[in-house]
Structure formats: C-alpha cells, structure tokens
Write a protein that holds these residues in place. Structure first.
Motif, PDB file in Angstrom:
ATOM      1  N   ALA A 167     -12.454   6.443  -2.558  1.00 44.18           N
ATOM      2  CA  ALA A 167     -11.194   6.357  -1.810  1.00 44.18           C
ATOM      3  C   ALA A 167     -10.386   5.140  -2.254  1.00 44.18           C
ATOM      4  O   ALA A 167      -9.169   5.235  -2.458  1.00 44.18           O
ATOM      5  CB  ALA A 167     -11.473   6.293  -0.310  1.00 44.18           C
ATOM      6  N   ALA A 168     -11.050   4.011  -2.420  1.00 44.30           N
ATOM      7  CA  ALA A 168     -10.353   2.789  -2.847  1.00 44.30           C
ATOM      8  C   ALA A 168      -9.736   2.967  -4.231  1.00 44.30           C
ATOM      9  O   ALA A 168      -8.592   2.555  -4.470  1.00 44.30           O
ATOM     10  CB  ALA A 168     -11.310   1.602  -2.833  1.00 44.30           C
ATOM     11  N   SER A 169     -10.470   3.596  -5.135  1.00 44.90           N
ATOM     12  CA  SER A 169      -9.965   3.831  -6.486  1.00 44.90           C
ATOM     13  C   SER A 169      -8.756   4.763  -6.460  1.00 44.90           C
ATOM     14  O   SER A 169      -7.754   4.525  -7.157  1.00 44.90           O
ATOM     15  CB  SER A 169     -11.075   4.426  -7.351  1.00 44.90           C
ATOM     16  OG  SER A 169     -10.591   4.741  -8.631  1.00 44.90           O
ATOM     17  N   LEU A 170      -8.820   5.812  -5.657  1.00 46.99           N
ATOM     18  CA  LEU A 170      -7.690   6.736  -5.528  1.00 46.99           C
ATOM     19  C   LEU A 170      -6.472   6.033  -4.928  1.00 46.99           C
ATOM     20  O   LEU A 170      -5.335   6.305  -5.328  1.00 46.99           O
ATOM     21  CB  LEU A 170      -8.085   7.953  -4.699  1.00 46.99           C
ATOM     22  CG  LEU A 170      -9.029   8.932  -5.399  1.00 46.99           C
ATOM     23  CD1 LEU A 170      -9.691   9.864  -4.390  1.00 46.99           C
ATOM     24  CD2 LEU A 170      -8.279   9.730  -6.457  1.00 46.99           C
ATOM     25  N   MET A 171      -6.703   5.124  -3.997  1.00 46.66           N
ATOM     26  CA  MET A 171      -5.588   4.376  -3.402  1.00 46.66           C
ATOM     27  C   MET A 171      -4.932   3.466  -4.436  1.00 46.66           C
ATOM     28  O   MET A 171      -3.707   3.381  -4.495  1.00 46.66           O
ATOM     29  CB  MET A 171      -6.077   3.555  -2.197  1.00 46.66           C
ATOM     30  CG  MET A 171      -6.455   4.389  -0.989  1.00 46.66           C
ATOM     31  SD  MET A 171      -5.089   5.369  -0.315  1.00 46.66           S
ATOM     32  CE  MET A 171      -3.988   4.070   0.250  1.00 46.66           C
ATOM     33  N   VAL A 172      -5.741   2.804  -5.253  1.00 47.73           N
ATOM     34  CA  VAL A 172      -5.189   1.945  -6.309  1.00 47.73           C
ATOM     35  C   VAL A 172      -4.354   2.784  -7.274  1.00 47.73           C
ATOM     36  O   VAL A 172      -3.225   2.419  -7.624  1.00 47.73           O
ATOM     37  CB  VAL A 172      -6.315   1.182  -7.055  1.00 47.73           C
ATOM     38  CG1 VAL A 172      -5.798   0.537  -8.330  1.00 47.73           C
ATOM     39  CG2 VAL A 172      -6.945   0.143  -6.140  1.00 47.73           C
ATOM     40  N   MET A 178      -0.268   2.655  -7.915  1.00 45.41           N
ATOM     41  CA  MET A 178       0.338   2.504  -9.243  1.00 45.41           C
ATOM     42  C   MET A 178       1.354   3.623  -9.499  1.00 45.41           C
ATOM     43  O   MET A 178       2.457   3.374  -9.990  1.00 45.41           O
ATOM     44  CB  MET A 178      -0.739   2.474 -10.330  1.00 45.41           C
ATOM     45  CG  MET A 178      -1.511   1.173 -10.319  1.00 45.41           C
ATOM     46  SD  MET A 178      -2.776   0.903 -11.593  1.00 45.41           S
ATOM     47  CE  MET A 178      -2.948   2.386 -12.475  1.00 45.41           C
ATOM     48  N   ALA A 179       0.981   4.862  -9.151  1.00 47.56           N
ATOM     49  CA  ALA A 179       1.897   5.990  -9.330  1.00 47.56           C
ATOM     50  C   ALA A 179       3.133   5.815  -8.445  1.00 47.56           C
ATOM     51  O   ALA A 179       4.264   6.053  -8.883  1.00 47.56           O
ATOM     52  CB  ALA A 179       1.187   7.305  -9.016  1.00 47.56           C
ATOM     53  N   TYR A 180       2.933   5.376  -7.223  1.00 46.39           N
ATOM     54  CA  TYR A 180       4.036   5.170  -6.280  1.00 46.39           C
ATOM     55  C   TYR A 180       5.001   4.116  -6.820  1.00 46.39           C
ATOM     56  O   TYR A 180       6.215   4.323  -6.842  1.00 46.39           O
ATOM     57  CB  TYR A 180       3.464   4.741  -4.925  1.00 46.39           C
ATOM     58  CG  TYR A 180       4.478   4.636  -3.821  1.00 46.39           C
ATOM     59  CD1 TYR A 180       4.738   5.714  -2.984  1.00 46.39           C
ATOM     60  CD2 TYR A 180       5.174   3.450  -3.597  1.00 46.39           C
ATOM     61  CE1 TYR A 180       5.668   5.621  -1.953  1.00 46.39           C
ATOM     62  CE2 TYR A 180       6.106   3.341  -2.585  1.00 46.39           C
ATOM     63  CZ  TYR A 180       6.349   4.431  -1.762  1.00 46.39           C
ATOM     64  OH  TYR A 180       7.266   4.333  -0.754  1.00 46.39           O
ATOM     65  N   ARG A 181       4.463   2.981  -7.250  1.00 44.73           N
ATOM     66  CA  ARG A 181       5.304   1.900  -7.775  1.00 44.73           C
ATOM     67  C   ARG A 181       6.069   2.315  -9.022  1.00 44.73           C
ATOM     68  O   ARG A 181       7.172   1.830  -9.268  1.00 44.73           O
ATOM     69  CB  ARG A 181       4.462   0.662  -8.057  1.00 44.73           C
ATOM     70  CG  ARG A 181       4.174  -0.124  -6.811  1.00 44.73           C
ATOM     71  CD  ARG A 181       3.529  -1.474  -7.131  1.00 44.73           C
ATOM     72  NE  ARG A 181       2.532  -1.748  -6.124  1.00 44.73           N
ATOM     73  CZ  ARG A 181       1.229  -1.650  -6.300  1.00 44.73           C
ATOM     74  NH1 ARG A 181       0.723  -1.347  -7.461  1.00 44.73           N
ATOM     75  NH2 ARG A 181       0.395  -1.889  -5.307  1.00 44.73           N
ATOM     76  N   SER A 182       5.479   3.220  -9.803  1.00 44.79           N
ATOM     77  CA  SER A 182       6.167   3.676 -11.019  1.00 44.79           C
ATOM     78  C   SER A 182       7.164   4.803 -10.726  1.00 44.79           C
ATOM     79  O   SER A 182       7.857   5.264 -11.626  1.00 44.79           O
ATOM     80  CB  SER A 182       5.148   4.130 -12.068  1.00 44.79           C
ATOM     81  OG  SER A 182       4.563   5.358 -11.689  1.00 44.79           O
ATOM     82  N   LEU A 184      -2.827  11.742  -5.084  1.00 44.59           N
ATOM     83  CA  LEU A 184      -3.888  10.725  -5.079  1.00 44.59           C
ATOM     84  C   LEU A 184      -4.182  10.232  -3.660  1.00 44.59           C
ATOM     85  O   LEU A 184      -5.346  10.115  -3.270  1.00 44.59           O
ATOM     86  CB  LEU A 184      -3.510   9.562  -5.994  1.00 44.59           C
ATOM     87  CG  LEU A 184      -3.532   9.896  -7.484  1.00 44.59           C
ATOM     88  CD1 LEU A 184      -2.735   8.870  -8.288  1.00 44.59           C
ATOM     89  CD2 LEU A 184      -4.960   9.998  -7.986  1.00 44.59           C
ATOM     90  N   TYR A 185      -3.148   9.954  -2.904  1.00 42.89           N
ATOM     91  CA  TYR A 185      -3.353   9.516  -1.517  1.00 42.89           C
ATOM     92  C   TYR A 185      -4.053  10.601  -0.703  1.00 42.89           C
ATOM     93  O   TYR A 185      -4.959  10.324   0.077  1.00 42.89           O
ATOM     94  CB  TYR A 185      -2.027   9.145  -0.850  1.00 42.89           C
ATOM     95  CG  TYR A 185      -1.352   7.915  -1.405  1.00 42.89           C
ATOM     96  CD1 TYR A 185      -2.066   6.747  -1.664  1.00 42.89           C
ATOM     97  CD2 TYR A 185       0.010   7.905  -1.660  1.00 42.89           C
ATOM     98  CE1 TYR A 185      -1.445   5.611  -2.153  1.00 42.89           C
ATOM     99  CE2 TYR A 185       0.649   6.780  -2.150  1.00 42.89           C
ATOM    100  CZ  TYR A 185      -0.081   5.635  -2.395  1.00 42.89           C
ATOM    101  OH  TYR A 185       0.540   4.518  -2.875  1.00 42.89           O
TER     102      TYR A 185
END
Length: 185
Positions: free
Chosen positions: A62-67, A71-75, A84-85
C-alpha cells in the motif's frame, strides 16, 4: 427544463476549490448537508477489519502504491494516480488513499471533458444516471476516506489541510448531487 443541462467541469472544480479555501480559512466547521451513508459505514467497517488482518507486506504494498500514486499525481497523470490510489486500499486501507482516489478521479473526469470539448469548456451531461453515479463515487472515495480517518486512533489526517479540503469537496459535490436529483432525467 431539458433532460440535458450544461455543466462546466471547470466550474465544478472552481466551486469545490473556492469552498475548500473558504473552509480552510474559516475558524468554524462547514455546515454539512450530507451524512455518511449506510454503504459508506459498511465499507469503512470492512476496511477497519481488513487493517487488523494486514501484514507487513500488505502495508508495504500500500505504501509503495501511494508513493507511485503521488508521483503520478504530481506529474499530472491523474488517471494513473487514480488507479494506483485505488489499488492501495485493498492492500491496507489508508484514509489518504480514499481521499486522493476521489480527487484524482475528478481531475481525470475534468481532463477528459476538456480534451473532448476544448473550445467550449463544458459538456452536456445526461441527468438520468449522473446524480446516482456521483453519489456512489462520493460514498466510495471522499466519504469513506473521511470516515476512516475519523475512526482511526491516529488523528493527524483529521487535523490536516487535505482532510479539510476533501470535506469541502465532498460538501460541494454533494450540493451538485442535490441539484441534479431535483431535475428530471
């Protein structure tokens, strides 16, 4: 009134952003015109039960998917961020995953509508299913994330700007549901 109303996705986002900003600056809590639905409460109860059974690998996934989602959100890749979320919370139910999936979903919808109608900045939505689909989305994302955050012992998220903005977005979008429910299909 016709069965198809002009709805500006940019207008919806601006409405939610303005309400969120106003509530974030307000010393008082917003007036709520919604309540957590029974399906939302059931979803959160199941999420809490699944958290109790989660192991270290589940939490790490879950933590890896959130990271990756962040990253996808910020881009600006909101479609990927949404996926991913959404994939994070079956591994380990994180309130932030629910809230961010709701946000990313709406950004994806707006992006799609602007790409489809770039000159108009609006689209025509059929009122036949829109209110029910929007309410279901709110129950499954924003409301679930807010209620889960409220029910967990760690209250840092409840005191955060993300929580206040998500609550304001839920309130704004619930008003959209109420408006469209009052219109004929």
């Amino acid at each position: 009134m016709s069965s198809r109303e002009a709805v500006s996705p940019v207008g919806l986002l601006l409405c939610c952003a303005c309400i969120g900003f106003a509530h974030a600056k307000s010393p008082t809590a917003p007036t709520e015109s919604w309540a957590y639905s029974i399906p939302t409460r059931q979803l959160v109860n199941a999420a809490i039960a699944s958290r109790a059974k989660a192991n270290t690998k589940d939490r790490q996934a879950a933590a890896s998917l959130m990271v990756d989602g962040d990253m996808a959100y910020r881009s600006g890749d909101y479609t990927r961020a949404y996926r991913l979320y959404m994939n994070a919370y079956p591994n380990f139910a994180l309130p932030r995953a629910y809230l961010m999936s709701g946000d990313a979903q709406w950004r994806t919808i707006v992006e799609h509508q602007l790409a489809k109608h770039p000159a108009e900045y609006e689209s025509r939505l059929s009122n036949e299913y829109f209110p029910q689909q929007l309410r279901l989305s709110l129950d499954q994302h924003f409301a679930a994330g807010l209620l889960l955050a409220e029910r967990l012992p760690d209250k840092r998220l409840v005191r955060s700007g993300l929580y206040r903005r998500s609550k304001a977005s839920l309130e704004c979008l619930h008003q959209v549901v109420m408006i469209h429910q009052s219109r004929p299909p």
